[in-house]
Design a protein around this motif. Structure first.
Motif, PDB file in Angstrom:
ATOM      1  N   PHE A  21       9.368  16.303  33.807  1.00 38.37           N
ATOM      2  CA  PHE A  21      10.688  16.136  34.412  1.00 38.37           C
ATOM      3  C   PHE A  21      10.584  15.532  35.812  1.00 38.37           C
ATOM      4  CE2 PHE A  21      12.787  19.789  31.815  1.00 38.37           C
ATOM      5  CZ  PHE A  21      12.836  18.948  30.712  1.00 38.37           C
ATOM      6  N   ALA A  22       9.599  15.991  36.587  1.00 38.89           N
ATOM      7  CA  ALA A  22       9.419  15.451  37.942  1.00 38.89           C
ATOM      8  C   ALA A  22       9.057  13.973  37.872  1.00 38.89           C
ATOM      9  CB  ALA A  22       8.335  16.235  38.679  1.00 38.89           C
ATOM     10  N   GLN A  23       8.196  13.634  36.943  1.00 39.03           N
ATOM     11  CA  GLN A  23       7.765  12.250  36.784  1.00 39.03           C
ATOM     12  C   GLN A  23       8.926  11.360  36.348  1.00 39.03           C
ATOM     13  OE1 GLN A  23       5.129  11.123  33.374  1.00 39.03           O
ATOM     14  NE2 GLN A  23       3.656  10.615  34.973  1.00 39.03           N
ATOM     15  N   GLN A  24       9.822  11.885  35.554  1.00 41.77           N
ATOM     16  CA  GLN A  24      10.927  11.101  35.018  1.00 41.77           C
ATOM     17  C   GLN A  24      12.132  11.048  35.952  1.00 41.77           C
ATOM     18  OE1 GLN A  24      11.161  13.418  31.490  1.00 41.77           O
ATOM     19  NE2 GLN A  24       9.470  12.366  30.481  1.00 41.77           N
ATOM     20  N   GLY A  25      12.076  11.763  37.071  1.00 46.39           N
ATOM     21  CA  GLY A  25      13.130  11.675  38.072  1.00 46.39           C
ATOM     22  C   GLY A  25      14.410  12.418  37.746  1.00 46.39           C
ATOM     23  N   VAL A  26      14.344  13.425  36.888  1.00 40.07           N
ATOM     24  CA  VAL A  26      15.561  14.153  36.528  1.00 40.07           C
ATOM     25  C   VAL A  26      15.753  15.415  37.363  1.00 40.07           C
ATOM     26  CG1 VAL A  26      15.544  13.261  34.188  1.00 40.07           C
ATOM     27  CG2 VAL A  26      14.398  15.435  34.667  1.00 40.07           C
ATOM     28  N   LEU A  27      14.800  15.696  38.264  1.00 34.40           N
ATOM     29  CA  LEU A  27      14.900  16.875  39.122  1.00 34.40           C
ATOM     30  C   LEU A  27      15.161  16.456  40.562  1.00 34.40           C
ATOM     31  CD1 LEU A  27      11.789  18.900  37.834  1.00 34.40           C
ATOM     32  CD2 LEU A  27      14.163  19.053  37.031  1.00 34.40           C
ATOM     33  N   THR A  28      15.976  17.223  41.255  1.00 33.85           N
ATOM     34  CA  THR A  28      16.271  16.952  42.660  1.00 33.85           C
ATOM     35  C   THR A  28      15.195  17.546  43.558  1.00 33.85           C
ATOM     36  OG1 THR A  28      18.666  16.938  42.298  1.00 33.85           O
ATOM     37  CG2 THR A  28      17.912  17.367  44.541  1.00 33.85           C
ATOM     38  N   ASP A  29      14.701  16.766  44.488  1.00 32.93           N
ATOM     39  CA  ASP A  29      13.774  17.268  45.495  1.00 32.93           C
ATOM     40  C   ASP A  29      14.567  18.165  46.442  1.00 32.93           C
ATOM     41  OD1 ASP A  29      11.881  17.733  47.449  1.00 32.93           O
ATOM     42  OD2 ASP A  29      12.014  15.720  48.312  1.00 32.93           O
ATOM     43  N   ASN A  60      -9.192  19.245  23.756  1.00 32.37           N
ATOM     44  CA  ASN A  60      -9.485  18.777  25.117  1.00 32.37           C
ATOM     45  C   ASN A  60      -9.414  17.253  25.192  1.00 32.37           C
ATOM     46  OD1 ASN A  60     -10.574  20.255  27.664  1.00 32.37           O
ATOM     47  ND2 ASN A  60     -11.739  18.362  27.603  1.00 32.37           N
ATOM     48  N   GLU A  61     -10.055  16.592  24.246  1.00 33.51           N
ATOM     49  CA  GLU A  61     -10.107  15.128  24.250  1.00 33.51           C
ATOM     50  C   GLU A  61      -8.720  14.518  24.080  1.00 33.51           C
ATOM     51  OE1 GLU A  61     -12.171  11.436  21.716  1.00 33.51           O
ATOM     52  OE2 GLU A  61     -12.654  13.530  21.248  1.00 33.51           O
ATOM     53  N   GLU A  62      -7.953  15.007  23.122  1.00 35.30           N
ATOM     54  CA  GLU A  62      -6.637  14.430  22.855  1.00 35.30           C
ATOM     55  C   GLU A  62      -5.638  14.754  23.956  1.00 35.30           C
ATOM     56  OE1 GLU A  62      -5.358  14.331  18.611  1.00 35.30           O
ATOM     57  OE2 GLU A  62      -7.080  15.628  18.314  1.00 35.30           O
ATOM     58  N   SER A  63      -5.754  15.924  24.553  1.00 38.96           N
ATOM     59  CA  SER A  63      -4.856  16.295  25.645  1.00 38.96           C
ATOM     60  C   SER A  63      -5.120  15.449  26.882  1.00 38.96           C
ATOM     61  CB  SER A  63      -4.993  17.783  25.967  1.00 38.96           C
ATOM     62  OG  SER A  63      -4.628  18.588  24.863  1.00 38.96           O
ATOM     63  N   ASN A  64      -6.381  15.223  27.186  1.00 37.33           N
ATOM     64  CA  ASN A  64      -6.720  14.391  28.337  1.00 37.33           C
ATOM     65  C   ASN A  64      -6.307  12.948  28.127  1.00 37.33           C
ATOM     66  OD1 ASN A  64      -7.771  16.321  30.093  1.00 37.33           O
ATOM     67  ND2 ASN A  64      -9.823  16.198  29.211  1.00 37.33           N
ATOM     68  N   ALA A  65      -6.386  12.483  26.904  1.00 34.09           N
ATOM     69  CA  ALA A  65      -5.995  11.099  26.600  1.00 34.09           C
ATOM     70  C   ALA A  65      -4.496  10.902  26.798  1.00 34.09           C
ATOM     71  CB  ALA A  65      -6.382  10.749  25.169  1.00 34.09           C
ATOM     72  N   ALA A  66      -3.736  11.999  26.720  1.00 39.57           N
ATOM     73  CA  ALA A  66      -2.278  11.908  26.831  1.00 39.57           C
ATOM     74  C   ALA A  66      -1.761  12.058  28.261  1.00 39.57           C
ATOM     75  CB  ALA A  66      -1.623  12.967  25.944  1.00 39.57           C
ATOM     76  N   ILE A  67      -2.651  12.316  29.217  1.00 36.68           N
ATOM     77  CA  ILE A  67      -2.231  12.472  30.603  1.00 36.68           C
ATOM     78  C   ILE A  67      -1.675  11.144  31.130  1.00 36.68           C
ATOM     79  CG2 ILE A  67      -3.015  12.907  32.974  1.00 36.68           C
ATOM     80  CD1 ILE A  67      -5.046  14.878  31.832  1.00 36.68           C
ATOM     81  N   LYS A  68      -0.499  11.239  31.777  1.00 35.41           N
ATOM     82  CA  LYS A  68       0.147  10.025  32.291  1.00 35.41           C
ATOM     83  C   LYS A  68       0.085   9.993  33.813  1.00 35.41           C
ATOM     84  CE  LYS A  68       3.333  10.050  28.377  1.00 35.41           C
ATOM     85  NZ  LYS A  68       4.740  10.131  27.940  1.00 35.41           N
TER      86      LYS A  68
END
Length: 457
Positions: free
Chosen positions: A115-123, A449-457
């Motif tokens: 959500f933070a990455q997508q900008g839908v939360l107010t700072d 572990n491998e698939e989760s790390n590959a999905a990190i954006k």
């Protein structure tokens, strides 16, 4: 933090266990510059805010808090929107995509990074500074869980840890005491005093225990322990902490669950079921329509379960005070538990951000949290009020202080990562295969572990 599993859950149980189905519904390319929460303003200038939650158990206490808030803010009305956990995230994500999300909503650490990455939360940082809000009243570990790149996206609403919930009668019958249960320890060699205690609590249909000749592992009447978690929060994450494992190399970093200390903990949890035969089989709990931990206790299938403080009301409803709460056992490196909490998020597309901030600020205040904690529905985000929660449960004949003792000890936070959705899907299938004895802990940990790390954006 929280919080549907692959089993049937009560509303309170579902507050923290993450839904693999909901977690996979990612939001892509959201913008909020022209968004609207769908709230409104009446002809007399009164603003109506929408506030989304998922736990019916907490709603009465929250309504009391909202009533007090509205008295202090006569030009602001708040409408609580309750959606059960199974529908909460999919509905919220649809609303966010359509720019009709509630002004304020409960957020879970597993969703926060996306959500933070997508900008839908107010700072909230500018609001905090403008109002000179004293954030030191919150536990620094909880507060840090809602911060990214110097921006604060939430104020601690509550917290939870995992402890041992036990049936008082069953414990006494086995000749064990509360203090003994809370002082046990396990090891990777013979299971330690923890497994020995569980053997006393495990009984087959002929009255035999696992450490006795003739014990029938295929016909167990009562197990010592009940475990169930779709992601690890209420079982192997805790054992991992007790074995020195770190789920990530750092916050917002890579998953490291395939390191030796983590795999050993996973192996131990598997052994409780398949080697020592002291834990309820995964075929009972870890299936689409399997039993929840409160159900396991209500059916007397287990004498002890590892569960979160969010389920206290479920145990009280079924056991009527005939249960206690003890600290988790210690492991090779000592005690430890998962420490998690929720926040109230301010939607970046709210048409009434100033009023929404007033609500967020109120919900994070001592005045509001005192109202909520008095009902015993959830531990407060402000630690100086923890004793009020303990007192609320003491009135019901239950000592819940073990949860607070654990929060003050060695803990790990819920992993902060943008790959939570991938992790929750992959771990559910892979680890259920581990619990059923169809895959090795190392192989499962490596693949997840491998698939989760590959999905990190």
């Amino acid at each position: 933090m929280s919080s549907a599993t692959r089993r049937t859950l009560t509303a309170s149980t579902a507050t923290r266990a993450l839904s693999a189905a909901a977690a996979t519904a990612l939001l892509l390319g959201l913008t909020t510059a022209c968004g609207s929460s769908g709230s409104g303003t009446s002809s007399d200038g009164t603003v109506t805010l929408r506030y989304a939650i998922w736990d019916a158990v907490q709603k009465p206490a929250l309504q009391k808090s909202i009533d007090a808030f509205e008295k202090q803010h006569p030009k602001i009305k708040v409408k609580i929107e309750l959606n059960a956990w199974a529908q909460y995230w999919s509905k919220l994500q649809t609303q966010l995509a359509g720019r009709t999300a509630p002004d304020v909503f409960w957020d879970h650490v597993a969703y926060f990074p996306q959500f933070a990455q997508q900008g839908v939360l107010t700072d909230l940082t500018p609001y905090i500074k403008a109002d000179k809000l004293d954030t030191s009243v919150y536990d620094s570990k909880l507060l840090a869980g809602w911060e990214q790149n110097g921006k604060q996206y939430g104020l601690p609403k509550d917290w939870d840890t995992i402890a041992q919930v036990y049936n008082k009668t069953m414990l006494k019958t086995a000749g064990l005491t509360h203090d003994q249960l809370g002082s046990l320890s396990w090891n990777t060699t013979d299971g330690g005093t923890f497994v020995k205690a569980l053997q006393k609590l495990t009984i087959d249909e002929n009255g035999k225990h696992p450490d006795q000749a003739g014990f029938d592992a295929k016909h167990v009447k009562q197990y010592g322990l009940g475990l169930s978690s779709p992601n690890g929060q209420t079982d192997w994450w805790d054992a991992a902490t007790q074995n020195g494992c770190k789920l990530q190399d750092k916050a917002w970093g890579k998953w490291t669950i395939n390191q030796a200390s983590c795999v050993q903990a996973i192996q131990f949890v598997q052994d409780l079921r398949l080697k020592y035969h002291v834990a309820v089989p995964a075929s009972v709990t870890n299936t689409p329509n399997g039993a929840s931990l409160p159900q396991v206790m209500a059916r007397k299938q287990a004498a002890v379960v590892w569960d979160g403080s969010w389920d206290l009301n479920a145990y009280q409803s079924s056991l009527k005070g005939n249960f206690g709460v003890a600290e988790l056992p210690g492991g090779p490196v000592g005690k430890g538990t998962v420490y998690n909490g929720l926040s109230n998020a301010l939607y970046a597309g709210s048409a009434h951000p100033k009023e929404a901030w007033e609500l967020v600020k109120w919900l994070g205040s001592e005045e509001s949290q005192k109202i909520i904690v008095a009902t015993g529905s959830v531990w407060p985000g402000i630690p100086t009020l923890n004793q009020d929660f303990v007192a609320a449960w003491q009135k019901q004949g239950v000592d819940v202080s073990a949860f607070a003792k654990e929060a003050a000890g060695t803990t790990i936070g819920y992993p902060l990562t943008t790959s939570s959705a991938t992790y929750n899907v992959k771990v559910l299938d892979a680890f259920n295969q581990v619990w059923l004895g169809r895959q090795t802990p190392q192989k499962a940990a490596d693949s997840v572990n491998e698939e989760s790390n590959a999905a990190i954006k």
